[in-house]
Design an enzyme around this catalytic site. Sequence first.
Site, PDB file in Angstrom:
ATOM      1  N   LYS A  76       0.856  -1.204   0.000  1.00  0.00           N
ATOM      2  CA  LYS A  76       0.000   0.000   0.000  1.00  0.00           C
ATOM      3  C   LYS A  76       0.881   1.239   0.000  1.00  0.00           C
ATOM      4  CE  LYS A  76       0.844   1.427   4.439  1.00  0.00           C
ATOM      5  NZ  LYS A  76       1.671   2.592   4.741  1.00  0.00           N
TER       6      LYS A  76
ATOM      7  N   PRO B 100      10.047  -4.359  -1.309  1.00  0.00           N
ATOM      8  CA  PRO B 100      11.196  -3.927  -0.525  1.00  0.00           C
ATOM      9  C   PRO B 100      10.892  -4.057   0.970  1.00  0.00           C
ATOM     10  CG  PRO B 100      10.165  -2.071  -1.684  1.00  0.00           C
ATOM     11  CD  PRO B 100       9.486  -3.306  -2.156  1.00  0.00           C
ATOM     12  N   VAL B 101      11.909  -4.388   1.737  1.00  0.00           N
ATOM     13  CA  VAL B 101      11.696  -4.564   3.183  1.00  0.00           C
ATOM     14  C   VAL B 101      11.640  -3.197   3.891  1.00  0.00           C
ATOM     15  CG1 VAL B 101      12.625  -5.683   5.268  1.00  0.00           C
ATOM     16  CG2 VAL B 101      12.687  -6.873   3.099  1.00  0.00           C
TER      17      VAL B 101
ATOM     18  N   GLY C 284      10.446   0.488   5.060  1.00  0.00           N
ATOM     19  CA  GLY C 284       9.098   0.826   5.503  1.00  0.00           C
ATOM     20  C   GLY C 284       8.289   1.705   4.559  1.00  0.00           C
ATOM     21  N   GLY C 285       7.022   1.836   4.921  1.00  0.00           N
ATOM     22  CA  GLY C 285       6.124   2.746   4.208  1.00  0.00           C
ATOM     23  C   GLY C 285       5.134   2.037   3.319  1.00  0.00           C
TER      24      GLY C 285
ATOM     25  N   GLY D 293       4.813  -5.878   5.958  1.00  0.00           N
ATOM     26  CA  GLY D 293       4.644  -6.794   7.096  1.00  0.00           C
ATOM     27  C   GLY D 293       3.171  -6.938   7.469  1.00  0.00           C
TER      28      GLY D 293
ATOM     29  N   ASP E 242      -2.220  -0.904  10.398  1.00  0.00           N
ATOM     30  CA  ASP E 242      -2.597  -0.908   8.979  1.00  0.00           C
ATOM     31  C   ASP E 242      -2.799  -2.317   8.425  1.00  0.00           C
ATOM     32  OD1 ASP E 242       0.060  -1.482   8.909  1.00  0.00           O
ATOM     33  OD2 ASP E 242       0.662   0.241   7.697  1.00  0.00           O
TER      34      ASP E 242
HETATM   35  O1  C5P Z   1       0.184  -0.440  14.907  1.00  0.00           O
HETATM   36  P1  C5P Z   1       1.618  -0.641  14.560  1.00  0.00           P
HETATM   37  O2  C5P Z   1       2.228  -1.841  15.227  1.00  0.00           O
HETATM   38  O3  C5P Z   1       1.882  -0.618  13.107  1.00  0.00           O
HETATM   39  O4  C5P Z   1       2.378   0.629  15.154  1.00  0.00           O
HETATM   40  C1  C5P Z   1       3.767   0.677  15.344  1.00  0.00           C
HETATM   41  C2  C5P Z   1       4.084   1.804  16.307  1.00  0.00           C
HETATM   42  O5  C5P Z   1       3.821   3.067  15.679  1.00  0.00           O
HETATM   43  C3  C5P Z   1       3.233   1.817  17.575  1.00  0.00           C
HETATM   44  O6  C5P Z   1       3.812   1.045  18.576  1.00  0.00           O
HETATM   45  C4  C5P Z   1       3.202   3.289  17.936  1.00  0.00           C
HETATM   46  O7  C5P Z   1       4.387   3.654  18.610  1.00  0.00           O
HETATM   47  C5  C5P Z   1       3.232   3.975  16.591  1.00  0.00           C
HETATM   48  N1  C5P Z   1       1.882   4.359  16.116  1.00  0.00           N
HETATM   49  C6  C5P Z   1       1.272   5.478  16.657  1.00  0.00           C
HETATM   50  N2  C5P Z   1       0.032   5.843  16.205  1.00  0.00           N
HETATM   51  C7  C5P Z   1      -0.574   5.141  15.218  1.00  0.00           C
HETATM   52  C8  C5P Z   1       0.047   4.014  14.647  1.00  0.00           C
HETATM   53  C9  C5P Z   1       1.283   3.650  15.108  1.00  0.00           C
HETATM   54  O8  C5P Z   1       1.806   6.144  17.543  1.00  0.00           O
HETATM   55  N3  C5P Z   1      -1.765   5.559  14.776  1.00  0.00           N
END
Ligand code: C5P
Length: 340
Positions: free
Chosen positions: A10, A99-100, A102-103, A107, A141
């Site tokens: 995405k 690609p590994v 991010g963005g 995962g 996500d």
């Molecule tokens: O949800 P996910 O594991 O992808 O999020 C990774 C980290 O990114 C969370 O532990 C949090 O620190 C941060 N995050 C956040 N607010 C969001 C999504 C992610 O602060 N809406």
Amino acid sequence: MPTRVRSHAKINLGLTIGPARADGYHALATIYQTLAIHDFVEVSAERLREGFDSQIVIHCDDVRVPCDERNTCWKIVDLALRRLDVAARVNIHLEKRLPVQGGLGAGSANAAAALIGLERELGTALPEAERLAIVAETGSDVPLFLIGGTVLGLGRGEEVHPLPDLPETECVLAVPEVAVSTPRAFAEWDGLQQSQVSELRPGAPDHDRLKQLGRAWVAALAGSQGSSAIATGVFPEKDWAGNLLLELVRAGIENDFESVVFSEYPSLRGILEILKNGSEKESSAIYAALSGSGSTLFGLYRSHADAGAAIERLEGAHVQVYETRTIGRERYQREMFDAD
Ligand code: C5P
């Protein structure tokens, strides 16, 4: 025969960050868009007799991907087996093409695909509410990958609302060598907000403002057809992707992470400029931005030739590139189990 599931990438067409919440996450509003480029996740599962413990084994052709409990596929399969109250031996093979860096949500997409594969293999599905709960628990996500296409994300990104699809558009991904930590990018955003508030500038938008912004984006995507287009999920043909994206830009779409990530990694701003600007005005990107917290950047183009020109520019600057297209919901769901 194992179940082979496509696991698409995405991009975020835009991402507005709101205040930090009590649970440590941030409220946000984003528009996700799935891409044709994908990994494959192959799942085989065999039920075990009562009294046996589940076993989850992951293999991956990319040594950078952890194959233990840290893997998102492991997490979601473990959660699903517990909720289903089933013991099983589960083998997962990850064939990485994305690609590994991010963005791109790779995962998270892998996790959604592993769950879909597991349910097929076991011939059972979790009740919808439980399914959504474990998907959101695995990552903010992950839920978008159960839907695909153009998707509005609210809450911490896990509250997903299908939008009328952007018409399929040429997309170029630029993958810089730097790795951005998402939690750190959020923390830097918070720091920036605090310094701005102390300078008496408005702080992060609150929940209502994020919802309003989401509504403005939905209205922009619906174009002149208004709510009836949203309800049917159909756009009139004259509304091509460029017009819709320009409407989105007018409705304030941008990625808040750019301010903090570009000041930490100034070279990314240069790559964004390369994605955006062709030598001829006509061949410039319709829209280009950072995806999520990066470091992947993307450009969307009117034609294959424009995308090709952007690829040449990036290769000239020694930036790793991937060529792909945006993919709508119907095709995303139809091709999920295509084996190659
Ligand atoms: O949800 P996910 O594991 O992808 O999020 C990774 C980290 O990114 C969370 O532990 C949090 O620190 C941060 N995050 C956040 N607010 C969001 C999504 C992610 O602060 N809406």
